[in-house]
Design a protein around this motif. Structure first.
Motif, PDB file in Angstrom:
ATOM      1  N   ASP A 127      41.487  30.195  46.994  1.00 41.68           N
ATOM      2  CA  ASP A 127      41.925  30.461  45.009  1.00 41.68           C
ATOM      3  C   ASP A 127      41.064  30.992  44.106  1.00 41.68           C
ATOM      4  N   TYR A 128      40.367  30.047  44.990  1.00 48.17           N
ATOM      5  CA  TYR A 128      38.122  31.231  44.443  1.00 48.17           C
ATOM      6  C   TYR A 128      37.532  32.362  44.850  1.00 48.17           C
ATOM      7  N   VAL A 129      38.142  32.904  45.048  1.00 48.93           N
ATOM      8  CA  VAL A 129      37.507  34.771  44.770  1.00 48.93           C
ATOM      9  C   VAL A 129      37.655  35.697  43.786  1.00 48.93           C
ATOM     10  N   PRO A 130      35.894  36.054  43.178  1.00 49.21           N
ATOM     11  CA  PRO A 130      35.323  37.181  42.761  1.00 49.21           C
ATOM     12  C   PRO A 130      36.495  38.407  42.967  1.00 49.21           C
ATOM     13  N   THR A 131      36.630  38.845  42.105  1.00 53.10           N
ATOM     14  CA  THR A 131      38.192  39.847  42.143  1.00 53.10           C
ATOM     15  C   THR A 131      37.972  41.233  41.276  1.00 53.10           C
ATOM     16  N   ASN A 132      37.831  42.379  41.456  1.00 54.90           N
ATOM     17  CA  ASN A 132      37.234  43.530  40.666  1.00 54.90           C
ATOM     18  C   ASN A 132      39.015  42.990  39.510  1.00 54.90           C
ATOM     19  N   ARG A 133      38.238  43.562  38.455  1.00 53.04           N
ATOM     20  CA  ARG A 133      38.340  43.063  37.356  1.00 53.04           C
ATOM     21  C   ARG A 133      39.881  44.162  37.419  1.00 53.04           C
ATOM     22  N   TRP A 134      40.113  45.291  37.468  1.00 54.17           N
ATOM     23  CA  TRP A 134      41.725  45.939  37.615  1.00 54.17           C
ATOM     24  C   TRP A 134      42.187  45.183  38.309  1.00 54.17           C
ATOM     25  N   VAL A 135      42.134  45.065  39.549  1.00 52.39           N
ATOM     26  CA  VAL A 135      43.163  44.013  40.527  1.00 52.39           C
ATOM     27  C   VAL A 135      43.358  43.030  39.404  1.00 52.39           C
ATOM     28  N   LEU A 136      42.105  42.307  39.418  1.00 47.61           N
ATOM     29  CA  LEU A 136      42.922  41.074  38.665  1.00 47.61           C
ATOM     30  C   LEU A 136      43.432  41.102  37.369  1.00 47.61           C
ATOM     31  N   TYR A 137      43.329  42.094  36.728  1.00 48.17           N
ATOM     32  CA  TYR A 137      44.080  42.511  35.531  1.00 48.17           C
ATOM     33  C   TYR A 137      45.068  42.784  35.754  1.00 48.17           C
ATOM     34  N   GLY A 138      45.688  43.102  37.068  1.00 44.69           N
ATOM     35  CA  GLY A 138      47.036  43.944  37.350  1.00 44.69           C
ATOM     36  C   GLY A 138      48.161  42.851  37.862  1.00 44.69           C
ATOM     37  N   HIS A 139      47.167  41.864  38.975  1.00 39.24           N
ATOM     38  CA  HIS A 139      47.542  39.905  39.167  1.00 39.24           C
ATOM     39  C   HIS A 139      47.452  39.688  37.305  1.00 39.24           C
ATOM     40  N   HIS A 140      46.923  39.228  37.175  1.00 38.64           N
ATOM     41  CA  HIS A 140      46.862  38.398  35.941  1.00 38.64           C
ATOM     42  C   HIS A 140      48.645  39.437  34.269  1.00 38.64           C
ATOM     43  N   PHE A 141      48.481  40.741  34.533  1.00 39.65           N
ATOM     44  CA  PHE A 141      49.943  41.179  33.754  1.00 39.65           C
ATOM     45  C   PHE A 141      50.957  40.394  34.755  1.00 39.65           C
ATOM     46  N   ALA A 142      51.299  41.212  35.331  1.00 41.19           N
ATOM     47  CA  ALA A 142      51.809  41.307  37.036  1.00 41.19           C
ATOM     48  C   ALA A 142      53.011  39.168  36.787  1.00 41.19           C
ATOM     49  N   ALA A 143      51.643  38.529  36.337  1.00 41.67           N
ATOM     50  CA  ALA A 143      51.821  36.734  36.920  1.00 41.67           C
ATOM     51  C   ALA A 143      52.587  36.662  35.299  1.00 41.67           C
ATOM     52  N   ILE A 144      52.202  37.171  34.173  1.00 40.99           N
ATOM     53  CA  ILE A 144      52.579  36.829  32.743  1.00 40.99           C
ATOM     54  C   ILE A 144      53.805  37.589  32.519  1.00 40.99           C
ATOM     55  N   ALA A 145      53.643  38.692  33.235  1.00 39.75           N
ATOM     56  CA  ALA A 145      55.710  39.822  32.453  1.00 39.75           C
ATOM     57  C   ALA A 145      56.326  38.737  33.536  1.00 39.75           C
ATOM     58  N   MET A 192      46.493  37.825  50.155  1.00 39.26           N
ATOM     59  CA  MET A 192      47.286  37.946  51.743  1.00 39.26           C
ATOM     60  C   MET A 192      48.561  38.977  50.906  1.00 39.26           C
ATOM     61  N   LEU A 193      49.162  38.026  50.235  1.00 39.14           N
ATOM     62  CA  LEU A 193      50.739  38.207  49.693  1.00 39.14           C
ATOM     63  C   LEU A 193      50.559  38.644  47.754  1.00 39.14           C
ATOM     64  N   LEU A 194      50.058  36.849  47.238  1.00 41.30           N
ATOM     65  CA  LEU A 194      50.363  37.591  45.861  1.00 41.30           C
ATOM     66  C   LEU A 194      49.506  38.448  45.471  1.00 41.30           C
ATOM     67  N   CYS A 195      48.248  37.998  44.778  1.00 36.98           N
ATOM     68  CA  CYS A 195      47.705  39.756  44.401  1.00 36.98           C
ATOM     69  C   CYS A 195      48.071  40.700  44.899  1.00 36.98           C
ATOM     70  N   PRO A 196      47.976  40.994  46.246  1.00 37.19           N
ATOM     71  CA  PRO A 196      48.201  42.776  46.113  1.00 37.19           C
ATOM     72  C   PRO A 196      49.648  43.447  45.671  1.00 37.19           C
ATOM     73  N   ARG A 197      50.340  42.034  45.752  1.00 34.04           N
ATOM     74  CA  ARG A 197      52.225  42.403  45.280  1.00 34.04           C
ATOM     75  C   ARG A 197      51.442  42.358  43.979  1.00 34.04           C
ATOM     76  N   ASP A 198      51.326  41.971  43.103  1.00 38.42           N
ATOM     77  CA  ASP A 198      51.056  41.576  41.537  1.00 38.42           C
ATOM     78  C   ASP A 198      50.898  42.926  41.035  1.00 38.42           C
ATOM     79  N   TYR A 199      49.650  43.444  42.129  1.00 38.76           N
ATOM     80  CA  TYR A 199      48.906  44.315  42.248  1.00 38.76           C
ATOM     81  C   TYR A 199      49.510  45.156  42.236  1.00 38.76           C
ATOM     82  N   LEU A 200      50.045  45.564  42.936  1.00 37.87           N
ATOM     83  CA  LEU A 200      51.655  46.825  42.900  1.00 37.87           C
ATOM     84  C   LEU A 200      52.427  46.679  42.468  1.00 37.87           C
TER      85      LEU A 200
END
Length: 678
Positions: A79-97, A274-282
């Protein structure tokens, strides 16, 4: 010279945005290009991010890149994983939008294009992006704690427990409504279901690629994911054209309900990489590129806004899409594109546990919300470029359409069955009549704009392909919110039970992870099923409840944010959260009261239930049960949030009057170990 150029640039952008708004507001009785709506929004966004977001980051919050973030200090690979800002932006945006910025503006187009556009743009700058940024900062400074936990520690324990329970119940309703949109969009749609199903193995491949096989090669994984996603979209057309495969991917609403519940559970228990972050980024890669392509298409095609600035339903309150006047229902119908309480759960859930440096919070928190508002504006454009007759025919049941026929005819909104049948054929569908929920309307609007571009470039219109692409685009938005929302709900349930059973509160203990995830998906799965089997389609009663719950949750978040600012000694800046809080309380409490107690059966839950009493209709019993359940849920949310607001005001008074020491629970400063330029 550089200062003069900067003044001219930002002054010019401000003037252009103001001129575009003036043009939209003053033109009456004549068509206006949708490009002006786009220009007004973009100019406002860039100016707000440059100045207001910078003011919040530097003056109000004091972001410090020297401070180690929770992702660095508690890095556990799960759950606690330092993440590239662009990948994290992708995850965050995908999660809220999720469905909100797509569906809400389409439904609110019933009032005309102007009210919704103003709320989307002004609301996000002064309210929505401020809330997201504030809660993300607060959680970041408190080891990634949830909104409920922060309420407990910063306001008082009783308020915190109340907030935790309220947030958890609201989250369940939000996820159920979002999932209902997916079910309605994919029901009996083999093309859409096949493409969406393919995104899961594609995301697993990307996660494995970036984590194990080619660590850090984000560009490679992105390219592979994009190509496979395109292949899945084209393959969906082949599946839909093959009778055997089409049957295999054509499912009823209840069957799709089971599939989505199973997906939500699995996504919640797997590690984020494994699934959440790459799928959100995709998904974000597709979402942002599609929205930007739609914006360019609008500037190329210059489609006219066929919906007027204001329709008769803005003041009548008897709209066929949903009942209620412009105030307050435009502001709860357009929830996520302007301000959304759900975002506070993501901003205090997965995202603060993954930020590598504090400065990224401005880009991810404020910037991510601006992009969501832009999605809402694009949805408004797509809906308002449709012929009004087509719009109302798609978003209204035949009974409601007949009841509103006089007003529609007087306004010149003519519904022609032959036009609707012809349009359905162009989109590759059997019918588009009474496709309530907003998603099909948005897909038709997007398909027509994209088809105009391909035709202008000398190619085929490809209308059916663009329509199903838009359906996939919408479903991806929503599913990424469901998987993240389920995980956030699991965090909250673990925290609540952890007060009684500390072991259960450990997010790394797998038995509690599985048990908490199962409880959460069972909760929203129940309301999802009730919406799927609802004779009125579910969306008519659940969407207003969704809007009220969502905005009340935003009020909870702003109460917490205001409390923390006051305790930080930032009382002179408390207006940044107090102003949107006051507005939200006014609109949500008004809307909630009307939805429960209005004497109009089309608006009030209790009045609608009373109108069905003694009815011999087959579904009367289920409708009465749904109305009473909605009444109970709405009153529960309103009561709990009202109590929390009162407790918060008392806390503010005690702190400001120095009757209570201003003690915050901010984590101690720890120097970053990573290099400054990493």
């Amino acid at each position: 010279m550089r200062r003069l150029a900067s003044i001219l640039l930002w002054g010019g952008l401000s003037a252009l945005g103001a001129a575009a708004f003036g043009l939209l507001a003053t033109r009456r009785g004549e068509t206006i290009s949708a490009a002006w709506l786009l220009i007004a929004a973009v100019c406002t966004y860039v100016v707000a991010y440059r100045f207001y977001a910078k003011f919040l980051a530097a003056r109000v919050f004091g972001l410090d890149d020297r401070r180690a973030t929770p992702a660095e200090r508690f890095n556990n690979g799960r759950d606690y994983v330092p993440t590239n800002r662009w990948v994290l932006y992708g995850h965050h945006f995908a999660a809220i939008a999720g469905a909100g910025p797509l569906v809400g503006p389409v439904l609110a187009a019933q009032f005309g294009f102007l009210p919704g556009t103003l709320w989307l743009v002004i609301g996000v700058v002064l309210a929505g992006a401020v809330q997201d940024f504030t809660i993300l900062f607060c959680s970041l400074r408190r080891n990634g704690k949830s909104l409920g936990q922060m309420a407990k520690e910063e306001i008082n324990p009783a308020a915190g427990v109340t907030a935790m329970l309220a947030v958890l119940f609201i989250m369940i309703i939000l996820l159920a409504v979002l999932a209902l949109i997916v079910v309605n969009a994919l029901k009996a749609s083999p093309w859409g279901l096949f493409t969406i199903a393919c995104t899961i193995p594609i995301a697993l491949l990307m996660g494995w690629w970036m984590k194990a096989w080619r660590p850090g090669r984000v560009g490679e994984a992105s390219a592979v994911g994009a190509l496979l996603l395109l292949a899945a979209l084209i393959g969906g057309g082949y599946v839909a054209g093959n009778a055997g495969l089409a049957r295999a991917f054509s499912h009823s609403g209840p069957a799709l309900t089971g599939m989505i519940v199973a997906y939500g559970f699995v996504a919640s228990v797997l590690p984020v990489w494994m699934l959440l972050c790459p799928r959100d980024y995709l998904s974000t890669f597709l979402k942002i590129s599609t929205i930007l392509a739609l914006a360019v298409a609008i500037l190329v095609v210059l489609p006219p806004l066929r919906m007027p600035a204001l329709t008769p339903f803005a003041t009548l309150g008897e709209g066929p899409v949903f009942a209620g006047k412009l105030f307050p229902f435009a502001f709860i119908t357009i929830a996520c594109g302007a301000i959304s309480g759900f975002h506070a759960l993501v901003a205090s859930g997965t995202t603060p546990k993954m930020i590598a440096r504090e400065a990224d919070a401005r880009f991810i928190g404020y910037g991510g919300m601006l992009m969501e508002s832009f999605v809402g504006v694009m949805a408004m454009v797509a809906a308002c470029t449709l012929d009004p007759g087509v719009y109302f025919a798609m978003n209204t049941t035949p009974v409601a359409l007949a009841q509103a026929s006089a007003v529609l005819h007087q306004a010149g909104f003519v519904v022609r069955p032959d036009i609707m049948q012809q349009l359905a054929g162009q989109m590759g569908e059997q019918t588009l009549v009474a496709r309530a929920g907003g998603a099909p309307s948005l897909a038709v609007g997007m398909a027509q704009i994209f088809a105009s571009v391909t035709a202008a470039l000398g190619g085929k219109t490809l209308t059916a392909l663009w329509y199903h692409f838009a359906i996939m685009f919408e479903a991806l938005f929503i599913l990424t919110t469901i998987d993240t929302g389920t995980r956030v709900g699991r965090f909250m349930l673990q925290e609540i039970v952890g007060h009684v059973w500390p072991k259960f509160g450990e997010t790394s203990w797998y038995p509690s992870v599985v048990a908490a995830s199962a409880v959460i998906v069972a909760g929203w799965g129940y309301f999802l099923y009730q919406g799927v089997v609802d004779p009125l389609g579910g969306i008519n009663s659940l969407w207003p409840l969704f809007g009220i719950a969502n905005q009340l949750l935003a009020a909870v978040a702003l109460c917490v944010g205001t409390t923390i600012l006051l305790k930080m000694g930032k009382a002179r800046y408390a207006w940044v959260t107090l102003a949107p809080l006051a507005w939200l309380v006014a609109i949500t409490m008004t809307a909630g009261w009307q939805k429960v107690f209005s004497a109009d059966p089309r608006l009030g839950f209790l009045a609608h239930a009373a109108s069905l009493a003694g009815s011999a209709a087959l579904n009367a019993g289920r409708l009465i049960f749904n109305d009473r359940l909605n009444t109970l849920v709405a009153l529960l949310f309103m009561t709990v949030v009202a109590l929390l607001i009162v407790v918060s005001i008392r806390e503010w008074w005690l702190v400001l009057s120095k009757r209570k020491p201003a003690v915050t629970r901010e984590s101690p400063f720890v120097e970053r170990a990573y290099a400054t330029g990493d």
